[in-house]
Design a protein around this motif. Structure first.
Motif, PDB file in Angstrom:
ATOM      1  N   MET A 169       0.422  -1.490  -0.170  1.00  0.00           N
ATOM      2  CA  MET A 169       0.211   0.323  -0.147  1.00  0.00           C
ATOM      3  C   MET A 169       0.631   0.600   0.358  1.00  0.00           C
ATOM      4  SD  MET A 169      -3.116   1.467   3.144  1.00  0.00           S
ATOM      5  CE  MET A 169      -3.640  -0.914   2.624  1.00  0.00           C
ATOM      6  N   GLU A 170       0.148   2.553  -0.967  1.00  0.00           N
ATOM      7  CA  GLU A 170       1.459   4.070  -0.660  1.00  0.00           C
ATOM      8  C   GLU A 170       0.978   4.441  -0.225  1.00  0.00           C
ATOM      9  OE1 GLU A 170       4.672   2.714  -4.337  1.00  0.00           O
ATOM     10  OE2 GLU A 170       3.022   3.788  -4.749  1.00  0.00           O
ATOM     11  N   LEU A 171       0.701   5.519  -0.006  1.00  0.00           N
ATOM     12  CA  LEU A 171       0.281   6.811   1.058  1.00  0.00           C
ATOM     13  C   LEU A 171       1.124   7.690  -0.120  1.00  0.00           C
ATOM     14  CD1 LEU A 171      -2.361   7.680   2.127  1.00  0.00           C
ATOM     15  CD2 LEU A 171      -0.640   8.892   3.564  1.00  0.00           C
ATOM     16  N   ARG A 172       0.416   8.614  -1.086  1.00  0.00           N
ATOM     17  CA  ARG A 172       1.341   9.924  -1.959  1.00  0.00           C
ATOM     18  C   ARG A 172       0.701  11.024  -1.505  1.00  0.00           C
ATOM     19  NH1 ARG A 172       0.306  10.869  -8.247  1.00  0.00           N
ATOM     20  NH2 ARG A 172       1.468  13.278  -7.860  1.00  0.00           N
ATOM     21  N   VAL A 173       1.569  12.579  -0.645  1.00  0.00           N
ATOM     22  CA  VAL A 173       1.473  13.360  -0.582  1.00  0.00           C
ATOM     23  C   VAL A 173       1.480  14.091  -1.450  1.00  0.00           C
ATOM     24  CG1 VAL A 173       2.170  15.284   1.091  1.00  0.00           C
ATOM     25  CG2 VAL A 173       2.637  12.837   2.252  1.00  0.00           C
ATOM     26  N   LEU A 174      -0.275  14.799  -1.391  1.00  0.00           N
ATOM     27  CA  LEU A 174      -0.864  15.752  -2.346  1.00  0.00           C
ATOM     28  C   LEU A 174       0.061  16.873  -2.110  1.00  0.00           C
ATOM     29  CD1 LEU A 174      -4.039  14.105  -3.928  1.00  0.00           C
ATOM     30  CD2 LEU A 174      -1.115  13.805  -4.596  1.00  0.00           C
ATOM     31  N   GLY A 175      -0.280  17.631  -1.167  1.00  0.00           N
ATOM     32  CA  GLY A 175      -0.521  18.630  -0.004  1.00  0.00           C
ATOM     33  C   GLY A 175      -0.266  18.278   1.512  1.00  0.00           C
ATOM     34  N   CYS A 176       0.187  18.952   2.291  1.00  0.00           N
ATOM     35  CA  CYS A 176       0.021  19.124   3.894  1.00  0.00           C
ATOM     36  C   CYS A 176       0.641  20.356   4.225  1.00  0.00           C
ATOM     37  CB  CYS A 176       1.312  17.708   3.760  1.00  0.00           C
ATOM     38  SG  CYS A 176       2.798  18.087   3.510  1.00  0.00           S
ATOM     39  N   SER A 177       0.704  20.946   3.789  1.00  0.00           N
ATOM     40  CA  SER A 177       0.660  22.546   3.952  1.00  0.00           C
ATOM     41  C   SER A 177      -0.570  23.258   5.257  1.00  0.00           C
ATOM     42  CB  SER A 177       1.084  23.627   3.311  1.00  0.00           C
ATOM     43  OG  SER A 177       1.369  25.111   3.971  1.00  0.00           O
ATOM     44  N   GLY A 178      -0.553  24.159   6.223  1.00  0.00           N
ATOM     45  CA  GLY A 178      -1.570  24.691   6.486  1.00  0.00           C
ATOM     46  C   GLY A 178      -2.199  25.747   5.942  1.00  0.00           C
TER      47      GLY A 178
ATOM     48  N   LEU B 201      -3.893  13.667   0.788  1.00  0.00           N
ATOM     49  CA  LEU B 201      -3.467  12.404   0.718  1.00  0.00           C
ATOM     50  C   LEU B 201      -3.792  11.181  -0.422  1.00  0.00           C
ATOM     51  CD1 LEU B 201      -2.605  12.139   4.433  1.00  0.00           C
ATOM     52  CD2 LEU B 201      -1.256  13.263   3.145  1.00  0.00           C
ATOM     53  N   LEU B 202      -3.056  11.099  -1.390  1.00  0.00           N
ATOM     54  CA  LEU B 202      -3.942   9.946  -2.397  1.00  0.00           C
ATOM     55  C   LEU B 202      -3.238   8.366  -1.926  1.00  0.00           C
ATOM     56  CD1 LEU B 202      -4.756   9.062  -4.314  1.00  0.00           C
ATOM     57  CD2 LEU B 202      -3.023   9.695  -6.128  1.00  0.00           C
ATOM     58  N   LEU B 203      -4.430   7.192  -1.781  1.00  0.00           N
ATOM     59  CA  LEU B 203      -4.046   6.171  -0.791  1.00  0.00           C
ATOM     60  C   LEU B 203      -3.858   5.082  -2.370  1.00  0.00           C
ATOM     61  CD1 LEU B 203      -3.320   3.962   1.117  1.00  0.00           C
ATOM     62  CD2 LEU B 203      -5.836   4.071   1.724  1.00  0.00           C
ATOM     63  N   ASP B 204      -2.941   5.045  -2.634  1.00  0.00           N
ATOM     64  CA  ASP B 204      -2.689   3.694  -3.905  1.00  0.00           C
ATOM     65  C   ASP B 204      -3.093   4.735  -4.750  1.00  0.00           C
ATOM     66  OD1 ASP B 204      -2.125   1.472  -2.271  1.00  0.00           O
ATOM     67  OD2 ASP B 204      -3.862   0.292  -1.868  1.00  0.00           O
ATOM     68  N   ARG B 205      -4.118   4.653  -5.687  1.00  0.00           N
ATOM     69  CA  ARG B 205      -4.632   5.662  -6.957  1.00  0.00           C
ATOM     70  C   ARG B 205      -5.706   5.380  -6.831  1.00  0.00           C
ATOM     71  NH1 ARG B 205      -2.636   2.749 -12.702  1.00  0.00           N
ATOM     72  NH2 ARG B 205      -3.815   1.113 -11.678  1.00  0.00           N
ATOM     73  N   ASP B 206      -6.550   5.233  -5.543  1.00  0.00           N
ATOM     74  CA  ASP B 206      -8.147   5.322  -6.182  1.00  0.00           C
ATOM     75  C   ASP B 206      -8.783   5.818  -4.665  1.00  0.00           C
ATOM     76  OD1 ASP B 206      -7.980   2.826  -4.879  1.00  0.00           O
ATOM     77  OD2 ASP B 206      -8.662   2.214  -4.741  1.00  0.00           O
ATOM     78  N   ILE B 207      -7.961   6.199  -3.665  1.00  0.00           N
ATOM     79  CA  ILE B 207      -8.627   7.003  -2.247  1.00  0.00           C
ATOM     80  C   ILE B 207      -8.441   8.212  -2.283  1.00  0.00           C
ATOM     81  CG2 ILE B 207      -9.030   6.111   0.492  1.00  0.00           C
ATOM     82  CD1 ILE B 207      -8.762   3.852  -0.364  1.00  0.00           C
ATOM     83  N   LEU B 208      -9.053   8.714  -1.375  1.00  0.00           N
ATOM     84  CA  LEU B 208      -8.030  10.199  -1.224  1.00  0.00           C
ATOM     85  C   LEU B 208      -9.018  10.311   0.417  1.00  0.00           C
ATOM     86  CD1 LEU B 208      -9.266  13.355  -3.730  1.00  0.00           C
ATOM     87  CD2 LEU B 208      -6.839  12.705  -2.717  1.00  0.00           C
ATOM     88  N   ILE B 209      -7.428  10.614   1.415  1.00  0.00           N
ATOM     89  CA  ILE B 209      -8.189  10.775   2.079  1.00  0.00           C
ATOM     90  C   ILE B 209      -7.499  13.250   2.162  1.00  0.00           C
ATOM     91  CG2 ILE B 209      -7.051  10.708   4.853  1.00  0.00           C
ATOM     92  CD1 ILE B 209      -7.895   7.946   3.287  1.00  0.00           C
ATOM     93  N   ASP B 210      -8.650  13.628   2.542  1.00  0.00           N
ATOM     94  CA  ASP B 210      -9.079  14.560   2.558  1.00  0.00           C
ATOM     95  C   ASP B 210      -8.943  15.197   0.881  1.00  0.00           C
ATOM     96  OD1 ASP B 210      -9.483  15.423   5.105  1.00  0.00           O
ATOM     97  OD2 ASP B 210      -7.621  15.312   5.917  1.00  0.00           O
ATOM     98  N   ALA B 211      -9.301  16.201   1.073  1.00  0.00           N
ATOM     99  CA  ALA B 211      -9.323  17.156  -0.333  1.00  0.00           C
ATOM    100  C   ALA B 211      -9.364  18.816  -0.409  1.00  0.00           C
ATOM    101  CB  ALA B 211     -10.323  16.811  -0.972  1.00  0.00           C
ATOM    102  N   GLY B 212      -7.657  18.662   0.052  1.00  0.00           N
ATOM    103  CA  GLY B 212      -7.531  19.985   0.060  1.00  0.00           C
ATOM    104  C   GLY B 212      -7.112  20.204  -1.591  1.00  0.00           C
ATOM    105  N   SER B 213      -6.203  21.664  -1.389  1.00  0.00           N
ATOM    106  CA  SER B 213      -5.911  22.405  -2.988  1.00  0.00           C
ATOM    107  C   SER B 213      -4.365  21.830  -3.546  1.00  0.00           C
ATOM    108  CB  SER B 213      -5.719  23.334  -2.680  1.00  0.00           C
ATOM    109  OG  SER B 213      -4.191  23.552  -1.387  1.00  0.00           O
ATOM    110  N   GLY B 214      -4.324  20.547  -2.712  1.00  0.00           N
ATOM    111  CA  GLY B 214      -3.199  19.647  -3.705  1.00  0.00           C
ATOM    112  C   GLY B 214      -3.705  18.801  -4.096  1.00  0.00           C
ATOM    113  N   VAL B 215      -4.973  17.956  -3.950  1.00  0.00           N
ATOM    114  CA  VAL B 215      -5.624  17.859  -5.918  1.00  0.00           C
ATOM    115  C   VAL B 215      -5.377  18.511  -6.687  1.00  0.00           C
ATOM    116  CG1 VAL B 215      -8.089  16.608  -6.238  1.00  0.00           C
ATOM    117  CG2 VAL B 215      -7.274  16.517  -3.918  1.00  0.00           C
ATOM    118  N   GLY B 216      -5.790  19.779  -6.698  1.00  0.00           N
ATOM    119  CA  GLY B 216      -5.127  20.566  -8.112  1.00  0.00           C
ATOM    120  C   GLY B 216      -4.225  19.607  -8.851  1.00  0.00           C
ATOM    121  N   ASP B 217      -3.310  19.348  -8.160  1.00  0.00           N
ATOM    122  CA  ASP B 217      -2.124  18.584  -9.786  1.00  0.00           C
ATOM    123  C   ASP B 217      -2.296  17.727  -9.591  1.00  0.00           C
ATOM    124  OD1 ASP B 217      -1.367  21.279  -9.034  1.00  0.00           O
ATOM    125  OD2 ASP B 217      -0.070  20.354  -6.842  1.00  0.00           O
TER     126      ASP B 217
END
Length: 255
Positions: free
Chosen positions: A1-10, A22-38
């Protein structure tokens, strides 16, 4: 299992500052802040599930745009998993027909673009071989942390929280804990603000981590732009024995 950090700033500011996602594998998001936009269009279309810790804007900002972007390219609804109070906040304040369309009813209630699934504390969400379990935290709005278990090891993501004995009790009960990602939003000079807003500052985090009974890799997240270096220096000063690391965009954690 892989967790990729898309965004982690305050907060935001420049290419390096993306809010929590945070993107878990390729199909699960943990929270949906502005990092998703990349993410690329192809990557956005692969997301089937979004697990939200709470309803503050820095953790949900790109959820409305995500649903709108991929809606016409999906065969099944995007599923949003969250505590009941978080779902209620989304329905009342975001997907309400005024701020954004109610995609849980569009194009029809029988075949919507998005659906909600309530997650309660202690309720396990199983997605294939992966399990996600909400854990208690104490924030200024209803919120949850998440334990993500690959079957071999667990990662805990605190989301936003201040001191919470129930959180540490839950973490200490995880016998395969490998990674703890925990917030530290403010430097100690803003301790009063941290207490008021129910976030951590380094001295408060040190008090919390003194209750941790499990060895694990420790990552610090949710640092406020403009204060990150000062906060990290204080974290190192009082928690250096735990070898804390700064969570960063693009980091991939395998467990």
């Amino acid at each position: 299992m892989e967790l990729r950090v898309l965004g982690c700033s305050g907060g935001i500011g420049g290419a390096a500052q993306r809010t929590t996602a945070l993107l878990l594998d390729r199909d699960i998001l943990i929270d949906a802040g502005s990092g998703v936009g990349d993410l690329s269009m192809d990557a956005l279309c692969r997301i089937d599930h979004v697990c939200l810790t709470h309803a503050h804007l820095d953790h949900i900002a790109f959820l409305p745009l995500l649903v709108d972007t991929v809606a016409g390219m999906r065969q099944t609804p995007l599923t949003v998993h969250a505590p009941a109070a978080v779902i209620e906040a989304l329905q009342r304040h975001v997907f309400n027909g005024t701020i954004w369309p109610d995609f849980s009813r569009l194009p029809t209630t029988d075949a919507p673009f998005m659906r909600y699934r309530e997650l309660s504390l202690g309720q396990v969400l199983r997605l294939g071989e992966r399990t996600i379990l909400p854990l208690p935290v104490d924030h200024s709005v209803p919120a949850a942390a998440y334990r993500i278990d690959s079957g071999q090891a667990s990662l805990v993501f605190s989301g936003d929280t201040g001191p919470c004995d129930a959180f540490w009790q839950a973490v200490n009960a995880i016998d395969n804990l490998r990674i703890l990602i925990i917030e530290c939003a403010f430097p100690d000079r803003e301790r009063d603000l941290a207490v008021l807003s129910k976030h951590f500052c380094p001295s408060m985090l040190a008090d919390g981590l003194a209750k941790l009974e499990r060895a694990c890799d420790l990552y610090i997240t949710h640092l406020k732009p403009g204060q990150a270096e000062a906060t990290l220096a204080e974290v190192e000063s009082c928690l250096g024995h735990l070898a804390p690391r700064r969570l960063s965009n693009g980091l991939v954690l395998t467990f």
